[in-house]
Design a protein around this motif. Structure first.
Motif, PDB file in Angstrom:
ATOM      1  N   SER A 191     -24.060  23.131  26.443  1.00  0.00           N
ATOM      2  CA  SER A 191     -24.104  24.535  26.016  1.00  0.00           C
ATOM      3  C   SER A 191     -24.672  25.429  27.112  1.00  0.00           C
ATOM      4  CB  SER A 191     -24.911  24.673  24.728  1.00  0.00           C
ATOM      5  OG  SER A 191     -26.245  24.275  24.939  1.00  0.00           O
ATOM      6  N   GLY A 192     -25.659  24.950  27.856  1.00  0.00           N
ATOM      7  CA  GLY A 192     -26.189  25.726  28.975  1.00  0.00           C
ATOM      8  C   GLY A 192     -25.145  25.945  30.058  1.00  0.00           C
ATOM      9  N   PHE A 193     -24.359  24.907  30.317  1.00  0.00           N
ATOM     10  CA  PHE A 193     -23.288  25.030  31.307  1.00  0.00           C
ATOM     11  C   PHE A 193     -22.252  26.053  30.851  1.00  0.00           C
ATOM     12  CE2 PHE A 193     -19.488  23.312  33.541  1.00  0.00           C
ATOM     13  CZ  PHE A 193     -19.955  23.472  34.830  1.00  0.00           C
ATOM     14  N   ILE A 194     -21.905  26.039  29.568  1.00  0.00           N
ATOM     15  CA  ILE A 194     -20.939  27.003  29.037  1.00  0.00           C
ATOM     16  C   ILE A 194     -21.494  28.420  29.105  1.00  0.00           C
ATOM     17  CG2 ILE A 194     -19.759  27.734  26.921  1.00  0.00           C
ATOM     18  CD1 ILE A 194     -19.410  24.731  26.285  1.00  0.00           C
ATOM     19  N   ILE A 195     -22.769  28.600  28.797  1.00  0.00           N
ATOM     20  CA  ILE A 195     -23.389  29.928  28.870  1.00  0.00           C
ATOM     21  C   ILE A 195     -23.391  30.441  30.305  1.00  0.00           C
ATOM     22  CG2 ILE A 195     -25.602  31.133  28.639  1.00  0.00           C
ATOM     23  CD1 ILE A 195     -26.072  29.396  26.116  1.00  0.00           C
ATOM     24  N   PRO A 250     -16.254  31.377  35.754  1.00  0.00           N
ATOM     25  CA  PRO A 250     -16.013  29.961  36.058  1.00  0.00           C
ATOM     26  C   PRO A 250     -16.143  29.692  37.559  1.00  0.00           C
ATOM     27  CG  PRO A 250     -13.960  31.056  35.562  1.00  0.00           C
ATOM     28  CD  PRO A 250     -15.047  32.039  35.285  1.00  0.00           C
ATOM     29  N   PRO A 251     -16.799  28.597  37.913  1.00  0.00           N
ATOM     30  CA  PRO A 251     -16.909  28.273  39.341  1.00  0.00           C
ATOM     31  C   PRO A 251     -15.567  27.804  39.890  1.00  0.00           C
ATOM     32  CG  PRO A 251     -17.870  26.531  38.015  1.00  0.00           C
ATOM     33  CD  PRO A 251     -17.504  27.636  37.074  1.00  0.00           C
ATOM     34  N   LYS A 252     -15.439  27.919  41.191  1.00  0.00           N
ATOM     35  CA  LYS A 252     -14.193  27.504  41.821  1.00  0.00           C
ATOM     36  C   LYS A 252     -14.025  25.988  41.692  1.00  0.00           C
ATOM     37  CE  LYS A 252     -11.544  28.225  46.011  1.00  0.00           C
ATOM     38  NZ  LYS A 252     -11.540  28.809  47.348  1.00  0.00           N
ATOM     39  N   TYR A 253     -15.119  25.278  41.868  1.00  0.00           N
ATOM     40  CA  TYR A 253     -15.115  23.818  41.730  1.00  0.00           C
ATOM     41  C   TYR A 253     -16.203  23.434  40.732  1.00  0.00           C
ATOM     42  CZ  TYR A 253     -12.588  24.292  46.080  1.00  0.00           C
ATOM     43  OH  TYR A 253     -11.686  24.663  47.031  1.00  0.00           O
ATOM     44  N   TYR A 254     -15.874  22.652  39.732  1.00  0.00           N
ATOM     45  CA  TYR A 254     -16.842  22.262  38.710  1.00  0.00           C
ATOM     46  C   TYR A 254     -17.687  21.065  39.136  1.00  0.00           C
ATOM     47  CZ  TYR A 254     -14.775  25.376  35.306  1.00  0.00           C
ATOM     48  OH  TYR A 254     -14.360  26.489  34.643  1.00  0.00           O
ATOM     49  N   VAL A 255     -17.266  20.361  40.154  1.00  0.00           N
ATOM     50  CA  VAL A 255     -17.950  19.131  40.545  1.00  0.00           C
ATOM     51  C   VAL A 255     -19.349  19.418  41.081  1.00  0.00           C
ATOM     52  CG1 VAL A 255     -17.857  17.155  42.106  1.00  0.00           C
ATOM     53  CG2 VAL A 255     -15.781  17.954  40.998  1.00  0.00           C
ATOM     54  N   VAL A 256     -19.477  20.400  41.943  1.00  0.00           N
ATOM     55  CA  VAL A 256     -20.760  20.672  42.596  1.00  0.00           C
ATOM     56  C   VAL A 256     -21.835  21.105  41.602  1.00  0.00           C
ATOM     57  CG1 VAL A 256     -21.922  22.099  44.325  1.00  0.00           C
ATOM     58  CG2 VAL A 256     -19.679  21.141  44.808  1.00  0.00           C
ATOM     59  N   PRO A 257     -21.600  22.096  40.723  1.00  0.00           N
ATOM     60  CA  PRO A 257     -22.672  22.461  39.792  1.00  0.00           C
ATOM     61  C   PRO A 257     -22.994  21.348  38.798  1.00  0.00           C
ATOM     62  CG  PRO A 257     -20.723  23.787  39.356  1.00  0.00           C
ATOM     63  CD  PRO A 257     -20.467  23.008  40.596  1.00  0.00           C
ATOM     64  N   THR A 258     -21.985  20.608  38.374  1.00  0.00           N
ATOM     65  CA  THR A 258     -22.234  19.523  37.427  1.00  0.00           C
ATOM     66  C   THR A 258     -23.069  18.427  38.073  1.00  0.00           C
ATOM     67  OG1 THR A 258     -20.128  20.000  36.350  1.00  0.00           O
ATOM     68  CG2 THR A 258     -21.137  17.872  35.886  1.00  0.00           C
ATOM     69  N   SER A 271     -25.028  18.714  40.640  1.00  0.00           N
ATOM     70  CA  SER A 271     -26.372  19.205  40.965  1.00  0.00           C
ATOM     71  C   SER A 271     -27.265  19.209  39.723  1.00  0.00           C
ATOM     72  CB  SER A 271     -26.305  20.590  41.587  1.00  0.00           C
ATOM     73  OG  SER A 271     -25.774  21.517  40.677  1.00  0.00           O
ATOM     74  N   MET A 272     -26.719  19.572  38.565  1.00  0.00           N
ATOM     75  CA  MET A 272     -27.522  19.548  37.346  1.00  0.00           C
ATOM     76  C   MET A 272     -27.861  18.117  36.941  1.00  0.00           C
ATOM     77  SD  MET A 272     -26.165  22.654  34.951  1.00  0.00           S
ATOM     78  CE  MET A 272     -24.434  22.314  35.030  1.00  0.00           C
ATOM     79  N   ILE A 273     -26.915  17.210  37.081  1.00  0.00           N
ATOM     80  CA  ILE A 273     -27.171  15.808  36.754  1.00  0.00           C
ATOM     81  C   ILE A 273     -28.216  15.235  37.695  1.00  0.00           C
ATOM     82  CG2 ILE A 273     -26.135  13.504  36.786  1.00  0.00           C
ATOM     83  CD1 ILE A 273     -23.575  14.836  35.710  1.00  0.00           C
ATOM     84  N   THR A 274     -28.135  15.579  38.977  1.00  0.00           N
ATOM     85  CA  THR A 274     -29.115  15.098  39.953  1.00  0.00           C
ATOM     86  C   THR A 274     -30.507  15.644  39.648  1.00  0.00           C
ATOM     87  OG1 THR A 274     -27.375  15.002  41.616  1.00  0.00           O
ATOM     88  CG2 THR A 274     -29.638  14.982  42.414  1.00  0.00           C
ATOM     89  N   ALA A 275     -30.588  16.921  39.308  1.00  0.00           N
ATOM     90  CA  ALA A 275     -31.888  17.516  38.984  1.00  0.00           C
ATOM     91  C   ALA A 275     -32.491  16.861  37.747  1.00  0.00           C
ATOM     92  CB  ALA A 275     -31.730  19.015  38.769  1.00  0.00           C
ATOM     93  N   TYR A 276     -31.689  16.665  36.709  1.00  0.00           N
ATOM     94  CA  TYR A 276     -32.197  16.033  35.493  1.00  0.00           C
ATOM     95  C   TYR A 276     -32.587  14.581  35.761  1.00  0.00           C
ATOM     96  CZ  TYR A 276     -32.542  14.495  30.684  1.00  0.00           C
ATOM     97  OH  TYR A 276     -32.999  13.981  29.512  1.00  0.00           O
ATOM     98  N   GLY A 277     -31.804  13.887  36.556  1.00  0.00           N
ATOM     99  CA  GLY A 277     -32.115  12.500  36.888  1.00  0.00           C
ATOM    100  C   GLY A 277     -33.397  12.382  37.682  1.00  0.00           C
ATOM    101  N   SER A 278     -33.618  13.306  38.600  1.00  0.00           N
ATOM    102  CA  SER A 278     -34.861  13.258  39.378  1.00  0.00           C
ATOM    103  C   SER A 278     -36.066  13.554  38.500  1.00  0.00           C
ATOM    104  CB  SER A 278     -34.798  14.219  40.560  1.00  0.00           C
ATOM    105  OG  SER A 278     -34.687  15.543  40.110  1.00  0.00           O
ATOM    106  N   LEU A 279     -35.929  14.474  37.548  1.00  0.00           N
ATOM    107  CA  LEU A 279     -37.036  14.739  36.619  1.00  0.00           C
ATOM    108  C   LEU A 279     -37.334  13.519  35.755  1.00  0.00           C
ATOM    109  CD1 LEU A 279     -36.227  18.367  35.467  1.00  0.00           C
ATOM    110  CD2 LEU A 279     -38.117  17.621  36.907  1.00  0.00           C
ATOM    111  N   THR A 301     -27.970  16.229  25.845  1.00  0.00           N
ATOM    112  CA  THR A 301     -26.585  16.367  26.282  1.00  0.00           C
ATOM    113  C   THR A 301     -25.971  17.633  25.702  1.00  0.00           C
ATOM    114  OG1 THR A 301     -26.393  13.964  26.386  1.00  0.00           O
ATOM    115  CG2 THR A 301     -24.346  15.220  26.346  1.00  0.00           C
ATOM    116  N   ALA A 302     -26.239  17.897  24.428  1.00  0.00           N
ATOM    117  CA  ALA A 302     -25.716  19.116  23.800  1.00  0.00           C
ATOM    118  C   ALA A 302     -26.301  20.361  24.461  1.00  0.00           C
ATOM    119  CB  ALA A 302     -26.030  19.107  22.308  1.00  0.00           C
TER     120      ALA A 302
END
Length: 70
Positions: A24-28, A35-43, A45-53, A19-20
């Motif tokens: 931190s990767g998202f902040i980098i 900053p993205p226009k909408y934070y929902v889509v990248p967040t 997508s990253m959660i979906t990718a990690y969940g699928s892995l 989680t940390a």
């Protein structure tokens, strides 16, 4: 649910650490690309990718466990 608990014990990886790293990767990425226009889509997508892995890792672990017990 017992299979999931056994899998988590088998992994022995810290979700707090991941989680940390995720935050931190998202902040980098925000510092590099702005900053993205909408934070929902990248967040999501990253959660979906990690969940699928995680799901793929869980399925592999199940196959290994069945192969060892047979």
């Amino acid at each position: 649910m017992d299979k999931v608990k056994l899998y988590l014990k088998h992994r022995k990886k810290s979700y707090l650490l991941y989680t940390a790293i995720f935050i931190s990767g998202f902040i980098i990425v925000i510092f590099i690309f702005g900053p993205p226009k909408y934070y929902v889509v990248p967040t999501l997508s990253m959660i979906t990718a990690y969940g699928s892995l995680e799901y793929v890792g869980f399925r592999r672990w199940q196959k290994e466990k069945k192969g060892v017990s047979n």
